[in-house]
Design an enzyme around this catalytic site. Structure first.
Site, short mmCIF file in Angstrom:
data_model
loop_
_atom_site.label_atom_id
_atom_site.label_comp_id
_atom_site.label_asym_id
_atom_site.label_seq_id
_atom_site.Cartn_x
_atom_site.Cartn_y
_atom_site.Cartn_z
N CYS A 397 -2.22 -0.98 8.28
CA CYS A 397 -1.62 -1.88 9.26
C CYS A 397 -0.83 -1.08 10.30
CB CYS A 397 -0.77 -2.94 8.56
SG CYS A 397 -0.34 -4.35 9.59
N HIS A 524 -4.87 -5.09 4.92
CA HIS A 524 -4.07 -4.65 3.77
C HIS A 524 -4.96 -4.64 2.52
CE1 HIS A 524 0.08 -4.84 5.51
NE2 HIS A 524 -0.54 -5.63 6.38
N GLU A 526 -4.53 -3.37 -0.27
CA GLU A 526 -3.81 -3.44 -1.54
C GLU A 526 -3.77 -4.84 -2.14
OE1 GLU A 526 -0.60 -3.63 1.76
OE2 GLU A 526 -2.45 -2.54 1.35
#
Length: 565
Positions: A397, A524, A526
């Site tokens: 990001c 993102h 994750e």
């Protein structure tokens, strides 16, 4: 539908989220379809406007919901896909009730906490509990885990307690189980495990109309028999319904510990659940916990951020790194570096040199997401150091935007290149605000949720990490993006955007030519990393930092179940 309510006593942050997730894991691995609901009594509509120091990270779901980080635990443990309505807040409930009142749905009655707010809470739970959470199975879940945030006795949680008391009668005691998590402190001065806090919290819970069926006693070490007997006696609960849960080195050890306490048999009997007994069901979880400890070789990652004083601020990022470390059998060490400490030694030369020493001693560099100008220049310096020293780099990001700014300044020689978030008047706005999100509001105005990214080339490390798929679908949370007008200049100098949005206008993945591993993504990754299926960009960073990237990319692998084609 069966419901398991998890409440907490004595203090917050006692581990209710992990315990709820672990109970769900027990049920799911023995054949029960499970969903989860997190109740947060704060008045915010959602978690989107929280500072990470206030409440930890903001977790983002496929549908763009900005929710409590505990929903990330549920998704990772249970491997399910939740929705924004799986996170209930006081703000959402009151917004729902007020809208009904404005439409006249209450037929002129005085709108009150009881029954209107409590009814709204019950209706919300019943509705959300039926929503399918497995993309491959459209059937309704069989059991719903409900975690009540905060601590019993908190004034803001009272409407929810009352609603859940009524809900227990509504669905029947045989379909509703209460698990109370409480702290058993062990003062160093006496070395004795104290049960008074648990007695008090259980008494308070009972006074509000809910009686615990199970008490999970949290302590630094194992709960001794006399302590269990005391809790059982004073809280009027069977001895085998008091479960000691000591601190453990890995959260992946919690489900096996709970299984060893015969909780599978307990829930099967208490809720009459059709469990399919599978003694080998949690072998993978036992392996995760032990593999993490058995790893001998270390890999060190510098996490350069602005919220590093609170680990929960980067909860999903850290878990993604750990998933990847377990995958490649490495012991993970993280250097938490405050980005602004890299910027100047004028204010604190000691911390400045310590920060740079930590960065230089790391095997790889990770710059995660964030907002605002504080620490931005430090992140840009970290990106520059990784680029010029051929160190593995992953930007997420804002980390992608920092890589672009650094490259524009030092390779294209646009000295004032910047993001318009920090400098609206820069002559080289390489990162700009997305026009459709310039609303003047903060909550819910970003580009949120799952979006598709198409690969634009076959020759890409990232594409290989995603098992050569044509596209990937990952979750986003940002309101600034790379300026399309400068992309050609960047690419001509070697900074390639090898992943773009479906319309080709948004730069999603960059990769630097002639560098061992210099990758950044606007999304993102994750958020959908799993313990047994790590996020490809994070896995790539760990592989490159361990010197194993080439051997991994050149080996045969099984197709990944992650989204894409």
């Amino acid at each position: 539908m069966k419901y398991v309510l998890v409440t907490g006593g004595v203090i917050s942050g006692i581990g209710k989220g992990v315990i709820s997730s672990s109970i769900g894991t027990l049920l799911k691995t023995h054949g029960v379809k499970v969903t989860s609901i997190k109740i947060d009594p704060y008045i915010n509509i959602d978690a989107g406007t929280f500072s990470p120091y206030e409440h930890g990270e903001v977790f983002v779901l496929d549908d763009g919901g900005e929710v409590d980080l505990d929903l990330g635990n549920y998704e990772r443990f249970l491997d399910i896909t939740l929705h924004r309505d799986n996170n209930i807040t006081t703000g959402k409930i009151y917004e729902y009730v007020i809208k009904k009142e404005r439409k006249g749905d209450y037929l002129g009655k005085t709108v009150q906490v009881v029954p209107h707010v409590t009814d709204a809470i019950q209706e919300w739970i019943e509705r959300v509990a039926k929503i399918p959470v497995d993309v491959n199975d459209p059937s309704e879940p069989q059991a719903c885990l409900i975690e009540l945030g905060g601590t019993i006795g908190d004034i803001e949680g009272m409407p929810f307690i009352e609603a859940l008391r009524q809900f227990q009668r509504r669905v029947g005691k045989e379909n509703f189980c209460v698990v109370h998590v409480s702290l058993v402190p062990e003062p160093k001065a006496t070395g004795e495990q104290k049960t008074k806090p648990t007695q008090t919290s259980v008494r308070q819970l009972r006074s509000l109309g809910l009686t615990p069926d199970l008490i999970i006693a949290r302590c630094g070490g194992p709960i001794n028999d006399s302590t269990k007997c005391k809790i059982s006696s004073f809280c009027d609960i069977e001895d085998d319904c008091v479960i000691g849960l000591p601190d453990v080195s890995s959260v992946y050890k919690v489900p096996p510990l709970m299984e060893d306490s015969n909780l599978v048999e307990y829930f099967a009997k208490r809720l009459n659940l059709p469990l399919k007994r599978n003694r080998r069901a949690l072998l993978r979880w036992r392996g995760l916990g032990s593999n993490q400890e058995r790893a001998l070789e270390e890999v060190c990652i510098a996490l350069v951020g602005k919220y590093t004083k609170l680990e929960d601020s980067y909860a999903s990022v850290i878990k993604s790194l750990r998933h990847s470390a377990m995958k490649i059998n490495r012991k993970l060490k993280i250097h938490y570096i405050e980005a602004d400490k890299l910027e100047s030694q004028e204010n604190d030369p000691v911390k400045y040199h310590e920060a740079w020493q930590q960065l230089c001693r790391s095997d790889g560099v990770l710059v995660p997401g964030g907002f605002g100008m504080r620490g931005l220049e430090g992140k840009i310096l970290a990106a520059n150091w990784a680029r010029t020293n051929s160190k593995p780099y992953l930007g997420v990001c804002l980390g992608l935007q920092c890589a672009v700014i650094e490259f524009a300044r030092n390779v294209l020689k646009w000295d004032d290149a910047n993001t318009t978030e920090v400098n609206p008047n820069t002559n080289h706005p390489v990162v700009i605000e997305m026009p459709e999100h310039n609303t003047g509001m903060l909550g819910g105005t970003m580009r949120l949720g799952k979006r598709r990214t198409n690969f634009t080339t076959n020759k890409s490390i990232v594409r290989k990490l995603y098992h050569d798929k044509e596209y990937v679908e990952e979750r986003h949370r940002h309101r600034y993006e790379v300026n399309p007008e400068v992309v050609q200049d960047l690419e001509n100098s070697g900074l390639k955007f090898i992943g773009r949005s479906t319309d080709g206008e948004r730069m999603e993945i960059l990769e630097l030519e002639n560098h061992p591993f210099y990758i950044a993504v606007q999304y993102h990754p994750e958020y959908i990393s799993r313990p047994l299926n790590p996020s490809p960009p994070y896995l790539g960073l760990l592989l490159a930092s361990s010197g194993k990237l080439d051997s991994y990319l050149n080996s045969d692998w099984e197709p990944s179940p992650r989204s894409g084609c």
